[in-house]
Design a protein around this motif. Structure first.
Motif, mmCIF file in Angstrom:
data_model
loop_
_atom_site.group_PDB
_atom_site.id
_atom_site.type_symbol
_atom_site.label_atom_id
_atom_site.label_comp_id
_atom_site.label_asym_id
_atom_site.label_seq_id
_atom_site.Cartn_x
_atom_site.Cartn_y
_atom_site.Cartn_z
ATOM 1 N N LYS A 24 0.825 -1.223 0.000
ATOM 2 C CA LYS A 24 0.000 0.000 0.000
ATOM 3 C C LYS A 24 0.854 1.267 0.000
ATOM 4 O O LYS A 24 0.409 2.325 -0.455
ATOM 5 C CB LYS A 24 -0.929 0.023 1.214
ATOM 6 C CG LYS A 24 -0.211 0.164 2.551
ATOM 7 C CD LYS A 24 -1.195 0.287 3.703
ATOM 8 C CE LYS A 24 -0.442 0.485 5.024
ATOM 9 N NZ LYS A 24 -1.354 0.678 6.170
ATOM 10 N N SER A 27 2.147 1.756 -3.900
ATOM 11 C CA SER A 27 1.227 1.560 -5.018
ATOM 12 C C SER A 27 -0.121 2.221 -4.754
ATOM 13 O O SER A 27 -0.430 2.607 -3.629
ATOM 14 C CB SER A 27 1.009 0.057 -5.270
ATOM 15 O OG SER A 27 0.298 -0.527 -4.201
ATOM 16 N N MET A 29 -4.305 1.515 -5.384
ATOM 17 C CA MET A 29 -5.227 0.405 -5.624
ATOM 18 C C MET A 29 -6.577 0.964 -6.043
ATOM 19 O O MET A 29 -7.030 1.976 -5.516
ATOM 20 C CB MET A 29 -5.341 -0.477 -4.385
ATOM 21 C CG MET A 29 -3.999 -1.082 -3.988
ATOM 22 S SD MET A 29 -4.108 -2.276 -2.653
ATOM 23 C CE MET A 29 -2.357 -2.703 -2.488
ATOM 24 N N TYR A 68 -1.426 -0.629 -15.315
ATOM 25 C CA TYR A 68 -1.843 -1.230 -14.058
ATOM 26 C C TYR A 68 -1.569 -2.720 -14.071
ATOM 27 O O TYR A 68 -1.294 -3.321 -15.109
ATOM 28 C CB TYR A 68 -3.327 -0.973 -13.796
ATOM 29 C CG TYR A 68 -4.225 -1.544 -14.861
ATOM 30 C CD1 TYR A 68 -4.774 -2.811 -14.725
ATOM 31 C CD2 TYR A 68 -4.514 -0.823 -16.007
ATOM 32 C CE1 TYR A 68 -5.588 -3.343 -15.704
ATOM 33 C CE2 TYR A 68 -5.332 -1.350 -16.991
ATOM 34 C CZ TYR A 68 -5.864 -2.610 -16.831
ATOM 35 O OH TYR A 68 -6.668 -3.127 -17.810
ATOM 36 N N HIS A 98 -8.045 -7.705 -8.282
ATOM 37 C CA HIS A 98 -7.655 -6.386 -7.782
ATOM 38 C C HIS A 98 -6.864 -5.666 -8.862
ATOM 39 O O HIS A 98 -6.153 -6.296 -9.642
ATOM 40 C CB HIS A 98 -6.767 -6.519 -6.529
ATOM 41 C CG HIS A 98 -7.407 -7.272 -5.413
ATOM 42 N ND1 HIS A 98 -8.446 -6.776 -4.665
ATOM 43 C CD2 HIS A 98 -7.144 -8.509 -4.910
ATOM 44 C CE1 HIS A 98 -8.794 -7.653 -3.753
ATOM 45 N NE2 HIS A 98 -8.021 -8.728 -3.872
ATOM 46 N N VAL A 100 -3.933 -2.840 -9.331
ATOM 47 C CA VAL A 100 -2.862 -2.163 -8.599
ATOM 48 C C VAL A 100 -1.974 -1.434 -9.593
ATOM 49 O O VAL A 100 -1.722 -1.940 -10.688
ATOM 50 C CB VAL A 100 -2.019 -3.185 -7.793
ATOM 51 C CG1 VAL A 100 -0.896 -2.488 -7.046
ATOM 52 C CG2 VAL A 100 -2.896 -3.969 -6.833
ATOM 53 N N ASN A 109 5.627 -1.291 -12.554
ATOM 54 C CA ASN A 109 4.567 -2.291 -12.726
ATOM 55 C C ASN A 109 5.065 -3.591 -13.360
ATOM 56 O O ASN A 109 4.604 -4.674 -13.008
ATOM 57 C CB ASN A 109 3.433 -1.711 -13.558
ATOM 58 C CG ASN A 109 2.489 -0.863 -12.727
ATOM 59 O OD1 ASN A 109 2.517 -0.915 -11.499
ATOM 60 N ND2 ASN A 109 1.659 -0.077 -13.371
ATOM 61 N N LYS A 139 -3.132 -4.901 0.712
ATOM 62 C CA LYS A 139 -2.495 -3.628 1.050
ATOM 63 C C LYS A 139 -1.337 -3.821 2.030
ATOM 64 O O LYS A 139 -0.333 -3.105 1.980
ATOM 65 C CB LYS A 139 -3.516 -2.670 1.648
ATOM 66 C CG LYS A 139 -4.573 -2.191 0.664
ATOM 67 C CD LYS A 139 -5.600 -1.310 1.351
ATOM 68 C CE LYS A 139 -6.702 -0.884 0.379
ATOM 69 N NZ LYS A 139 -7.730 -0.051 1.045
#
Length: 396
Positions: A24, A27, A29, A68, A98, A100, A109, A139
């Protein structure tokens, strides 16, 4: 002593320890962009939305620009990186993934895709039969990362490797599609006497013959009590038939004695599996071609098919796994585990040209099968190399 915070293998010029961060902190989310599960709550549109198995549907809205990473909730196995130009900068997630994106200058990434794949996610999963990676848990996921420059090197390296694997997969798929096309064109269909495509110099009609007319056979028997890790024979049983009709070595061996010696397969003979583990019929009727004497012995529910002089072995392998197998699947019996009896199989008809044309067709498909097998080995090697790099290029 090597620090545990550096990988076993890394690019030249990088020496600093990797740093542990929470995901978390490095990044962004975007789980707030989830598409409604119920179809009536969604508006149809042009934006693709994704789940763990790829595109689920197309909707209006729920867009996010930029690059992403898609992380599946069910064990984080299906991990993808979508640069903006892949999907015109539009996102969508359902309740099984998800989204991210690494913070600029902190988390690359491309690096993240491979970093997650190299980690043991299992301790972070919750739930029973279908374990789940919750957003709140994601996270807090601790992640060891190097400098951004080293991340870029690693990310680009795996991107190039993935591109090479994708290219190899496309080549292999193309070859398989070509073989499928040739099988349709080089064998008669719908009661025709000749195929749509054939080698020059052949014009005679093909003849319809029963398998029993052109091949002898020998049945298998239960030989489990003769299994021995030091046995001289490789065993052919139901688990030996791959979906590509190639031998799958289960590392089961059998000793030589009066019983097993009578079930040895000779060079040029074929074996056919008469059972299937499921009702789907993915294995039933598949045939293997043996090209070496005294190497294989059959177990129960497999039949040895020995072509006569007017039935070419390579042609037999092609037709038995192609047009003829479709006929075999139409006479199966049973429910959860289907089977066929060999007398019924041997009574089925197959279409045969003269032996000279059989040999031409058999050699053609043998070369094509060898090419497919070569490309499959290349693909398997690339995947093994990637697996090795994932183990050695990331700090534990």
């Amino acid at each position: 002593m090597m620090s545990k915070n550096i990988p076993q293998l890394r690019f030249e010029g990088f020496t600093y320890d990797w740093e542990q961060r929470k995901l978390k902190d490095v990044s962004e989310m975007y789980d707030n962009l989830r598409v409604p599960i119920t179809a009536s709550d969604r508006v149809s549109g042009d934006t693709p939305y994704y789940g763990s198995n790829g595109i689920q549907d197309y909707v209006e809205g729920y867009t996010h620009d930029g690059e992403y990473v898609l992380i599946a909730e069910d064990g984080a196995n299906d991990l993808l990186n979508y640069p903006v130009n892949y999907v015109n900068g539009k996102v969508w997630i359902n309740n099984h993934a998800h989204v991210v994106s690494g913070k600029v200058g902190e988390l690359n990434n491309l690096f993240l895709v491979s970093r997650i794949k190299s980690m043991n996610i299992v301790p972070w999963l919750v739930g029973g039969g279908r374990a789940k990676l919750n957003g709140d848990v994601l996270k807090k996921l601790p992640i060891l990362i190097p400098s951004f420059e080293e991340q870029q090197k690693i990310g680009n390296f795996f991107k190039q490797l993935d591109d090479t694997i994708d290219l190899q997969e496309r080549k292999l798929d193309l070859l398989k599609e070509q073989k499928k096309g040739y099988l349709q064109k080089m064998f008669p269909k719908n009661g025709a006497k000749v195929p749509e495509l054939r080698f020059a110099g052949f014009a005679d009609d093909w003849e319809e013959r029963k398998l029993s007319d052109v091949a002898n056979h020998r049945g298998g028997t239960a030989i489990e009590k003769y299994f021995d890790k030091d046995g001289v024979y490789k065993v052919i049983s139901i688990g030996s038939y791959g979906l590509n009709s190639q031998y799958v070595d289960q590392n089961i061996r059998a000793i030589s004695n009066e019983i097993t010696d009578g079930r040895v397969v000779n060079s040029g003979e074929l074996t056919m599996v008469l059972n299937d583990k499921t009702a789907n019929g993915t294995i039933i009727g598949r045939t293997l071609l043996v090209e070496k004497d005294n190497e294989y012995v059959i177990n129960q529910r497999t039949e040895i098919i020995s072509p006569k002089e007017n039935f070419d072995s390579n042609f037999a392998y092609t037709t038995l796994n192609g047009p003829f197998r479709e006929k075999v699947k139409r006479i199966v019996q049973g429910g959860t585990q289907i089977y066929v009896n060999y007398p019924a199989v041997s009574n089925l008809n197959l279409e045969l040209p003269k032996i000279e044309e059989q040999q031409k067709i058999g050699s053609f498909f043998k070369q094509l099968d060898d090419t497919i097998a070569l490309h499959q080995r290349k693909l398997d090697l690339l995947k093994e190399q990637k697996k090795g790099f994932l183990q050695t290029m990331f700090a534990k």
